[in-house]
Design a protein around this motif. Sequence first.
Motif, PDB file in Angstrom:
ATOM      1  N   GLY A 443      -6.472 -14.558 -29.230  1.00  0.00           N
ATOM      2  CA  GLY A 443      -6.706 -15.627 -28.009  1.00  0.00           C
ATOM      3  C   GLY A 443      -6.931 -15.065 -26.710  1.00  0.00           C
ATOM      4  N   THR A 444      -7.575 -15.797 -25.738  1.00  0.00           N
ATOM      5  CA  THR A 444      -7.966 -15.377 -24.367  1.00  0.00           C
ATOM      6  C   THR A 444      -6.723 -14.961 -23.671  1.00  0.00           C
ATOM      7  N   GLU A 445      -5.638 -15.897 -23.833  1.00  0.00           N
ATOM      8  CA  GLU A 445      -4.504 -15.596 -22.914  1.00  0.00           C
ATOM      9  C   GLU A 445      -3.970 -14.173 -23.168  1.00  0.00           C
ATOM     10  N   ALA A 446      -3.963 -13.920 -24.397  1.00  0.00           N
ATOM     11  CA  ALA A 446      -3.396 -12.377 -24.699  1.00  0.00           C
ATOM     12  C   ALA A 446      -4.413 -11.455 -24.113  1.00  0.00           C
ATOM     13  N   LEU A 447      -5.625 -11.613 -24.295  1.00  0.00           N
ATOM     14  CA  LEU A 447      -6.507 -10.707 -23.810  1.00  0.00           C
ATOM     15  C   LEU A 447      -6.362 -10.373 -22.330  1.00  0.00           C
ATOM     16  N   ASP A 448      -6.296 -11.680 -21.504  1.00  0.00           N
ATOM     17  CA  ASP A 448      -6.069 -11.576 -20.194  1.00  0.00           C
ATOM     18  C   ASP A 448      -4.706 -10.788 -19.634  1.00  0.00           C
ATOM     19  N   ALA A 449      -3.857 -11.118 -20.616  1.00  0.00           N
ATOM     20  CA  ALA A 449      -2.441 -10.426 -20.297  1.00  0.00           C
ATOM     21  C   ALA A 449      -2.829  -8.876 -20.253  1.00  0.00           C
ATOM     22  N   MET A 450      -3.501  -8.455 -21.415  1.00  0.00           N
ATOM     23  CA  MET A 450      -3.712  -7.065 -21.870  1.00  0.00           C
ATOM     24  C   MET A 450      -4.613  -6.410 -20.631  1.00  0.00           C
ATOM     25  N   ARG A 451      -5.460  -7.250 -20.168  1.00  0.00           N
ATOM     26  CA  ARG A 451      -6.420  -6.793 -19.192  1.00  0.00           C
ATOM     27  C   ARG A 451      -5.463  -6.473 -17.832  1.00  0.00           C
ATOM     28  N   ALA A 452      -4.859  -7.479 -17.630  1.00  0.00           N
ATOM     29  CA  ALA A 452      -3.836  -7.431 -16.611  1.00  0.00           C
ATOM     30  C   ALA A 452      -2.983  -6.224 -16.418  1.00  0.00           C
ATOM     31  N   LEU A 453      -2.433  -5.741 -17.780  1.00  0.00           N
ATOM     32  CA  LEU A 453      -1.404  -4.608 -17.898  1.00  0.00           C
ATOM     33  C   LEU A 453      -2.220  -3.385 -17.793  1.00  0.00           C
ATOM     34  N   LYS A 454      -3.481  -3.572 -18.167  1.00  0.00           N
ATOM     35  CA  LYS A 454      -4.417  -2.286 -17.965  1.00  0.00           C
ATOM     36  C   LYS A 454      -4.669  -2.080 -16.569  1.00  0.00           C
ATOM     37  N   LYS A 455      -5.131  -3.199 -15.748  1.00  0.00           N
ATOM     38  CA  LYS A 455      -5.294  -2.888 -14.482  1.00  0.00           C
ATOM     39  C   LYS A 455      -4.102  -2.631 -13.510  1.00  0.00           C
ATOM     40  N   ALA A 456      -2.821  -3.003 -14.040  1.00  0.00           N
ATOM     41  CA  ALA A 456      -1.640  -2.593 -13.292  1.00  0.00           C
ATOM     42  C   ALA A 456      -1.245  -1.186 -13.303  1.00  0.00           C
ATOM     43  N   LEU A 457      -1.703  -0.548 -14.631  1.00  0.00           N
ATOM     44  CA  LEU A 457      -1.074   0.764 -14.895  1.00  0.00           C
ATOM     45  C   LEU A 457      -2.151   1.873 -14.651  1.00  0.00           C
ATOM     46  N   ASP A 458      -3.534   1.260 -14.818  1.00  0.00           N
ATOM     47  CA  ASP A 458      -4.556   2.361 -14.544  1.00  0.00           C
ATOM     48  C   ASP A 458      -5.607   1.620 -13.829  1.00  0.00           C
ATOM     49  N   PRO A 459      -5.475   1.227 -12.394  1.00  0.00           N
ATOM     50  CA  PRO A 459      -6.334   0.557 -11.837  1.00  0.00           C
ATOM     51  C   PRO A 459      -7.585   1.236 -11.621  1.00  0.00           C
ATOM     52  N   GLN A 460      -7.613   2.579 -11.745  1.00  0.00           N
ATOM     53  CA  GLN A 460      -9.167   3.300 -11.355  1.00  0.00           C
ATOM     54  C   GLN A 460      -9.857   3.225 -12.850  1.00  0.00           C
ATOM     55  N   ASN A 461      -9.340   2.406 -14.020  1.00  0.00           N
ATOM     56  CA  ASN A 461      -9.765   2.684 -15.195  1.00  0.00           C
ATOM     57  C   ASN A 461     -10.455   4.253 -15.625  1.00  0.00           C
ATOM     58  N   ILE A 462      -9.426   5.139 -15.438  1.00  0.00           N
ATOM     59  CA  ILE A 462      -9.977   6.529 -15.860  1.00  0.00           C
ATOM     60  C   ILE A 462      -9.380   6.675 -17.372  1.00  0.00           C
ATOM     61  N   PHE A 463      -8.384   6.271 -17.590  1.00  0.00           N
ATOM     62  CA  PHE A 463      -7.823   6.513 -18.900  1.00  0.00           C
ATOM     63  C   PHE A 463      -8.281   6.099 -20.043  1.00  0.00           C
ATOM     64  N   ASN A 464      -9.279   6.853 -20.899  1.00  0.00           N
ATOM     65  CA  ASN A 464      -9.926   6.334 -22.217  1.00  0.00           C
ATOM     66  C   ASN A 464     -10.792   4.904 -22.106  1.00  0.00           C
ATOM     67  N   PRO A 465     -11.756   5.186 -21.037  1.00  0.00           N
ATOM     68  CA  PRO A 465     -12.175   3.827 -20.832  1.00  0.00           C
ATOM     69  C   PRO A 465     -12.984   3.249 -22.038  1.00  0.00           C
ATOM     70  N   GLY A 466     -13.373   2.065 -22.201  1.00  0.00           N
ATOM     71  CA  GLY A 466     -14.051   1.330 -23.309  1.00  0.00           C
ATOM     72  C   GLY A 466     -13.118   1.391 -24.601  1.00  0.00           C
ATOM     73  N   LYS A 467     -11.844   1.285 -24.575  1.00  0.00           N
ATOM     74  CA  LYS A 467     -11.374   1.388 -25.732  1.00  0.00           C
ATOM     75  C   LYS A 467     -10.231   0.025 -25.602  1.00  0.00           C
ATOM     76  N   ILE A 468     -10.107  -0.488 -26.809  1.00  0.00           N
ATOM     77  CA  ILE A 468      -9.323  -1.612 -27.020  1.00  0.00           C
ATOM     78  C   ILE A 468      -9.725  -2.838 -26.466  1.00  0.00           C
ATOM     79  N   LEU A 469     -10.006  -2.905 -25.018  1.00  0.00           N
ATOM     80  CA  LEU A 469     -10.368  -4.258 -24.559  1.00  0.00           C
ATOM     81  C   LEU A 469     -11.772  -3.986 -24.481  1.00  0.00           C
ATOM     82  N   PRO A 470     -12.409  -5.485 -25.002  1.00  0.00           N
ATOM     83  CA  PRO A 470     -13.707  -5.421 -24.881  1.00  0.00           C
ATOM     84  C   PRO A 470     -14.218  -5.586 -23.524  1.00  0.00           C
ATOM     85  N   ALA A 471     -15.520  -5.330 -23.244  1.00  0.00           N
ATOM     86  CA  ALA A 471     -16.295  -5.257 -21.905  1.00  0.00           C
ATOM     87  C   ALA A 471     -16.139  -6.980 -21.738  1.00  0.00           C
ATOM     88  N   VAL A 472     -15.739  -7.459 -20.336  1.00  0.00           N
ATOM     89  CA  VAL A 472     -15.928  -8.772 -20.026  1.00  0.00           C
ATOM     90  C   VAL A 472     -17.412  -9.018 -19.723  1.00  0.00           C
TER      91      VAL A 472
END
Lengths: 472, 472
Positions: A443-472
Motif C-alpha cells: 500500500g501507499t502508506e507503507a511506501l510513504d513510511a519507507m520514503r520518510a525513513l530513507k529521507k531521514a537517514l539518507d537526506p542526500q540520497n547518496i546511498f545506493n539510489p534507485g533501489k527498493i523505492l520506486p521513483a515518485v
Amino acid sequence: MSLIITNNLPRPEPQALASTVEALAARFGNRLITSQAVREQHAHTTTWLPAQPPDAVVMAQETSDIQDVVRICAKYGVPVIAFGTGTSLEGQVNAPAGGICIDLRDMNRILEVHTEDLDCVIQPGVTRKALNEHLRDQGLFFPIDPGADASLGGMASTRASGTNAVRYGTMRDNVLALKVVRGDGKIITTGTRAKKSSAGYDLTHLFVGAEGTLGIISELTIKLRGIPETIAAAACSFETVRGACQATILAIQTGIPVARIELLNAAQVKACNSYSKLSLPETPLLLLEFHGSEIEVAEQSKNFKEIAAECGGGEFTWTTKPEDRTKLWQARHDAYWSVKALRPGAGVVATDVCVPISRLADCVTETEEDLKRLNLLSPIVGHVGDGNFHCSLLCDVDDAEEMARGEDFMHRLVERAQSMGGTCTGEHGIGQGKQKYLEAELGTEALDAMRALKKALDPQNIFNPGKILPAV
Amino acid sequence: MSLIITNNLPRPEPQALASTVEALAARFGNRLITSQAVREQHAHTTTWLPAQPPDAVVMAQETSDIQDVVRICAKYGVPVIAFGTGTSLEGQVNAPAGGICIDLRDMNRILEVHTEDLDCVIQPGVTRKALNEHLRDQGLFFPIDPGADASLGGMASTRASGTNAVRYGTMRDNVLALKVVRGDGKIITTGTRAKKSSAGYDLTHLFVGAEGTLGIISELTIKLRGIPETIAAAACSFETVRGACQATILAIQTGIPVARIELLNAAQVKACNSYSKLSLPETPLLLLEFHGSEIEVAEQSKNFKEIAAECGGGEFTWTTKPEDRTKLWQARHDAYWSVKALRPGAGVVATDVCVPISRLADCVTETEEDLKRLNLLSPIVGHVGDGNFHCSLLCDVDDAEEMARGEDFMHRLVERAQSMGGTCTGEHGIGQGKQKYLEAELGTEALDAMRALKKALDPQNIFNPGKILPAV
C-alpha cells in the motif's frame, strides 16, 4: 511494463564526479580503479536486468576506508554503492545514477568468535563458506545458506535466507548488531551482543534488508550454532505437489524441527535425472535434513515417514552417512546446473515469491499451468517449509517475443503470490527488478513510511539510489 | 541522577485540549471518560515511577475509533497514548505531557486463525491468556509468556519476551505483520502473512518495540506453534551461579532445544522455601522445560542431566506428569509473591538487564555482592538461556535514604551489564525509566538515528511523547 529499469535518475554533475574521483585517487592510490573491465564486473548481476556500471571502484580494507569514501561522496553528492560478491539477483549492485562502488571483499576478517555466547563479530566481506571453514574446528557453524558463497554484509543487506531458514530463520533472525557508516562518515552502532534487547527502536532490523540504501554496513555481530551431533538426509517422492505440501504442513504443525525441507517439482526432477544420471520418479520430490542427536534425528525421520505415507508419499529413504547424504541430495545440489543444461545458451532468470504455506500447492500448481500455457520452461525449487519458491526461467534473451512472454509470466507469478496473501520476494529482495510490485503488496502508506525513513537517514540520497523505492 | 522523570514536556494549550475533549465527546459519547479515578487507573505503572495520568480516556472498539482519536488529537497537537493492560514496567503508559489515552482492551477480537499456516490475525487488546484459551482446542498456542496477562498490542510495543524466549524467540521473532494508525489517521500495513519477505524496509520490526511512539498498532498478525505432544519439567540445584550458567551454556551449545531454563538465585530460593513451604537446597536452582515427542523430551532430559552433573549440579528431578510439573515449578510460579512476602508493605521495584551468556555468572555474582554491600534485598530470577535476569528490589518508597541506595544499585546494575557487552533492558523496554542509559549503550549516532526516525514518522510528536528518547 518493462523489465528494463531506466529509473531516469539524475547523474552527478561531471565536475562533481571529477572532483570525487580526484579526491579518492589522492586518498586511495591504486585502490581506486576506473578501468572499464573492473567497473563492468562490479555491475554484474545474476538477473537479466541490464548492467549499469559505477564510475569507479574503491577496494576498501578498513572501516576508515568506507568512512572516507562516504565522506568524499557526500561532499560532492555522488552515489555510493556497497559491493560484496555481486551474487544478488535483483540488480542491487547496479549503479543507475553512476557513482562510486565500494568493494568490501578485502574486509574479510573474523574479528571475534565467542564460543560460549554462540556469536561472532566479522567484517562485511567475510563469505559464508570462509566463515564456516573458520568455525568448523570450534564445533560451530553459521546456518544461513542462500546457495551462493555470498558475503555476510551482502546477505544482511538483502535479508537473505535459503534452505536452512525453516529451522534457523533468515538473516533477520541471525544478526544481533551492526555497525553502519552514515552519510557524514560517522558510525551508528545498532545493538550489543546481548541475545535480546528492548532498548529503543530496532535499528539493526531496519538496516537488515535495506540493500545499502540507508548506510554501509562496516561490521556485523551474528549468531552461531553448535554443529549438530548427527545430520540425517531423507527423500520422498509424491504424486502431487499438494501431497508434498500437505506433508510439510503436518510436519511443521506437529513440531518436527526439520532443518531443511526442499521441494523439487516434476520438471526439476526430470532435469536432474537427465543432468545427474539419476532415476528418480519424475513427480514432485521432497528432500529433507534433520539435525540433532542420533536418537532425535531417528525419531524425526520416523515421524516424518508416517506423515509422508499419510499424504500419499512414495518410498521414504533416509540416511546419516555423509556420502549417502550427498548422494540423496545430489538432485538439489545440481539443480542450477541441470536447469542450465536443459537449454544451453539460454539465460536463466531466477525469481522468487513466498506465500502462506496453505496456499503453496495452489500457487505452484497454477504457476506450472501458466508456464504450460505460455510455452515457457522453468523448473521450480521451493523452500517449502517457508512457503518460498523459485522459478528458474529459461529464456533466449535476444528473442523479444519470448522475453515478452517471460515478463508476462513473472508479472503473473507475483500477482498470484500477492493475491494469496504472499510477498513478491521471500529472499531475493526488491533491488531494481521488483520495485513495481511493492505498492500493490503493502500500500501507499507503507511506501510513504519507507520514503520518510530513507529521507531521514539518507537526506542526500547518496546511498545506493534507485533501489527498493520506486521513483515518485 | 534521579528516578523521578520530569521530562519537562510542554503540555498542550488549554484551549487545544478543551477543543480535543469536546470533539472526542461528540464522537464517542460516554466512551470518552474524564473522571479522575479512570485517568489515574490508566497511568498505573508497576514501577516506582510516579503516575502521570492522561487528561481523558477513550474506550476504543474498532480501528476507526483509533483513527478518529488520532485525527482529532493531531488536529489540535494533543498527545495520544495507547493502553493495553497497563502491565508495562518502565512508565510506558504514563502521560508526562497529558493528552488522550486510547484504551484498547475492548478491541479483543481474534479475527482469523490459520491452522495450516500457524498464524492468526488479532486486534491489539487480545491478551495472551485469552488467545491461548481460544487456540487450545485447535492444538495451537502462542509461545510468548512475559508473566503478566498482557495484551498482544502492548507486548509487541514493548518487544516483550519471557520464559519461553530461549526456544521460541521474543515478540520480535513472532510478529509477522502489523497494521499501524499513523498521524493522519491512515493505516500502514507493514507486511503479509508470508513467513518471510525481503520486500523493502522492515517496518514491522520498527514498530515492534517502539512503545507506541511511532503510531498505534490496530491489528497484529502473529506466529503460532503446535502444542507439543509432551512437556517435561526438570529441576536441578547448583552450588554456585557459575555452575548453573555453565550448564546452560553447554546445553545451548550442544543444541538441546530447551523451551524454558530459569535461574533462581539462593536468595530467591530461600524466599520460595519460606513462602511456598518447600525444602529446596538454598543454593542457585535451575528450572527447565522440554517440549517435544515423548522420546525427544526423554532424550533432552537425559542429555541435560549429564551436563548438569559435569557442572556440579545436585540431584536432577524431571517429570512429564502435569501435576508433578506444577509442583516442580512451584518456586518459579510463586517467585513474585514470595518476594512480596519477604517484606510486607515494601515496594517491589522490578528491573531487568541482559548480557552475553558467558558473562551472566559474573554479572549475577557481582550484583549479589553489590546488594550485600548496599544492604539491600533483591532476589534474582533469570531467563538464563538468553542471559537476561530480573532484580526485584524491595524498598520502602518513603525512606529517602533507602531509595537513594536503591537508585545507586539500579544504576550500577545497568552500568555493569553494559560494560559486559549487554543491554540496559532485555524485555521491559526503555519507557521513561531507562532513557538515561540509552546513549551509553548505543552512542550518540544511534540516538540521532532514532530521533530522525521519530521525526520522520511522527513529525508532530503526538504519539506517546516523552518515551524512549531522552529530551535533548
